[in-house]
Write a protein that holds these residues in place. Structure first.
Motif, PDB file in Angstrom:
ATOM      1  N   VAL A  47      -3.061  -5.864   9.095  1.00 53.48           N
ATOM      2  CA  VAL A  47      -1.855  -5.166   9.549  1.00 53.48           C
ATOM      3  C   VAL A  47      -1.305  -4.248   8.460  1.00 53.48           C
ATOM      4  N   LYS A  48      -1.321  -4.720   7.227  1.00 52.24           N
ATOM      5  CA  LYS A  48      -0.801  -3.892   6.136  1.00 52.24           C
ATOM      6  C   LYS A  48      -1.743  -2.761   5.749  1.00 52.24           C
ATOM      7  N   GLY A  49      -3.029  -2.934   6.061  1.00 52.25           N
ATOM      8  CA  GLY A  49      -4.012  -1.981   5.562  1.00 52.25           C
ATOM      9  C   GLY A  49      -4.212  -2.175   4.077  1.00 52.25           C
ATOM     10  N   PRO A 134       3.397 -10.772   1.760  1.00 50.50           N
ATOM     11  CA  PRO A 134       3.651  -9.560   0.992  1.00 50.50           C
ATOM     12  C   PRO A 134       4.878  -8.883   1.601  1.00 50.50           C
ATOM     13  N   SER A 135       5.341  -7.805   0.986  1.00 51.74           N
ATOM     14  CA  SER A 135       6.405  -7.027   1.610  1.00 51.74           C
ATOM     15  C   SER A 135       5.896  -6.485   2.954  1.00 51.74           C
ATOM     16  N   ALA A 136       6.813  -6.364   3.936  1.00 47.26           N
ATOM     17  CA  ALA A 136       6.410  -6.081   5.317  1.00 47.26           C
ATOM     18  C   ALA A 136       6.311  -4.580   5.584  1.00 47.26           C
ATOM     19  N   ASN A 137       5.594  -3.873   4.718  1.00 47.79           N
ATOM     20  CA  ASN A 137       5.362  -2.437   4.890  1.00 47.79           C
ATOM     21  C   ASN A 137       3.870  -2.179   4.890  1.00 47.79           C
ATOM     22  N   ARG A 138       3.474  -1.005   5.405  1.00 48.40           N
ATOM     23  CA  ARG A 138       2.064  -0.622   5.275  1.00 48.40           C
ATOM     24  C   ARG A 138       1.771  -0.405   3.790  1.00 48.40           C
ATOM     25  N   VAL A 142       7.132   2.306   1.174  1.00 48.68           N
ATOM     26  CA  VAL A 142       8.402   1.737   0.733  1.00 48.68           C
ATOM     27  C   VAL A 142       8.645   0.383   1.423  1.00 48.68           C
ATOM     28  N   SER A 143       9.110  -0.596   0.659  1.00 50.05           N
ATOM     29  CA  SER A 143       9.362  -1.925   1.215  1.00 50.05           C
ATOM     30  C   SER A 143      10.584  -1.907   2.140  1.00 50.05           C
ATOM     31  N   PRO A 144      10.556  -2.761   3.195  1.00 53.59           N
ATOM     32  CA  PRO A 144      11.680  -2.810   4.134  1.00 53.59           C
ATOM     33  C   PRO A 144      12.819  -3.683   3.619  1.00 53.59           C
TER      34      PRO A 144
HETATM   35 MG    MG Z   1       4.719  -4.748  -1.591  1.00 50.99          MG
END
Ligand code: MG
Ligand code: TXA
Length: 332
Positions: A47-49, A134-138, A142-144
């Motif tokens: 999902v994150k790539g 991990p942070s929920a961004n691609r 930028v992190s959400p």
């Molecule tokens: Mg991150």
């Protein structure tokens, strides 16, 4: 279960089914999966790539749960856990054999953290196991810092998003490596280096190049908005903005409250100290992108306290953006 909120129960059952959960923490939102379920963990990478060899942080409800995932628990781990957990600190220690390669990217260490957010703690204690997140961004973006950011960025790829409000800290956790002797900071973050040094009674160096650790947060170009970002001093802002405007660009400026901004520039003001800057940083970069602005000129805070993490993220966001290679180096 009695006393546990319905949305938390829904998130716990998603984790048990091998699903992905948008997890509020005090730093940024995470994309969580059951750390003991390899298939679920692999879905995070898809999902994150994100390249699969980059390790994930495992979130737990308390220090005792963290110790169970570690093969060794150095004295410094005890000191730092007591001083800063729950809180924005990740400890890298030698992993217990139960921690899977999917989580650690095949490394012999694991990053562990007890987040300081009531919903995250309720989720973790009800779930009872570790949540890899991990942070929920691609990857590279930028992190959400709000639940809406997670929904906007990941949409149907995430099964449940727990809404815990805007993140209080706004930049990621400080990562301290305890697996190779004397403690060192791998990533500046929500716990200031000065506070680590006060707790340990010793200097704690910040590692600036990623030689023997595979940490995407250490890649040069990372945490980047679509807009081109440059760091400028307060004195140089007017001249630089004028040049960009004359080139026909739309220009935003991210500035501490005292700094004036020239005409024609969209002003984003950080009212307050380094902590306020950290809290506003990612949401502002998202807003710059949402408005379709070409350029953001950022006047950084002093590189002390949480300001060190802000300067680190601004530098990475401003780094040249090469196309990704197999390892994801240079990926946005
Ligand atoms: Mg991150
Ligand atoms: O505040 C945070 O740390 C957030 C929230 C969700 O907890 N998480 C976060 O995760 O920022 P992520 O995956 O975006 O960044 C974690 C960083 C990565 O650079 C990863 O490579 C590094 O931590 N990391 C994780 N485990 C590690 C390990 N065993 N050794 C070295 N670095 C590690």
């Amino acid at each position: 279960m009695r006393g546990v909120r319905d949305d938390v129960l829904e998130a716990v059952s998603a984790l048990r089914r091998g699903g992905l959960v948008g997890l509020p923490t005090e730093t940024v939102y995470g994309l969580g999966a059951d750390a003991s379920n390899e298939l679920a963990v692999r879905r995070i990478f898809a999902v994150k790539g994100r390249p699969s060899r980059h390790p994930l942080i495992v979130h737990v409800a308390c220090a005792d749960d963290a110790r169970r995932l570690a093969a060794a628990w150095p004295d410094e781990a005890g000191v730092l856990a007591r001083a800063f957990w729950p809180g924005p600190l990740t400890l890298v220690v030698t992993r217990a054999s139960a921690v899977s390669d999917a989580v650690t990217g095949g490394q012999d260490t694991v990053g562990l953290r007890v987040p300081d957010h009531p919903l995250a703690l309720e989720l973790l204690s009800t779930f009872g196991g570790g949540v890899a997140a991990p942070s929920a961004n691609r990857f590279g973006r930028v992190s959400p810092t709000t639940a809406q950011h997670v929904r906007d960025e990941l949409g149907a790829d995430v099964d449940v998003v727990l809404d815990g409000g805007p993140c209080r800290v706004g930049v990621e956790s400080t990562i301290v490596d305890l697996s190779r002797g004397a403690p060192r900071v791998l990533r500046p973050g929500g716990v200031p280096r000065e506070a680590l040094e006060a707790a340990l009674g010793a200097p704690v160096p910040v590692v600036t190049t990623a030689t023997d650790v595979r940490a995407p947060g250490l890649l040069a170009s990372h945490y980047a908005p679509r807009a081109g970002l440059s760091l400028v001093s307060a004195e140089a802002l007017a001249g630089e903005a004028g040049r960009r405007l004359r080139d026909g660009a739309t220009v935003a400026a991210l500035v501490p409250a005292a700094s004036p901004t020239p005409a024609g520039v969209v002003r984003f003001e950080v009212a307050g100290d380094d902590a306020a800057y950290a809290r506003a940083l990612y949401a502002t970069l998202r807003e710059v992108d949402a408005r379709g602005l070409d350029v953001v000129l950022a006047v950084p805070p002093p590189a002390t306290g949480v300001g060190l993490a802000v300067v680190d993220r601004l530098r990475r966001a401003s780094a040249p953006r090469a196309p990704p290679d197999d390892e994801g180096h240079g990926a946005r």
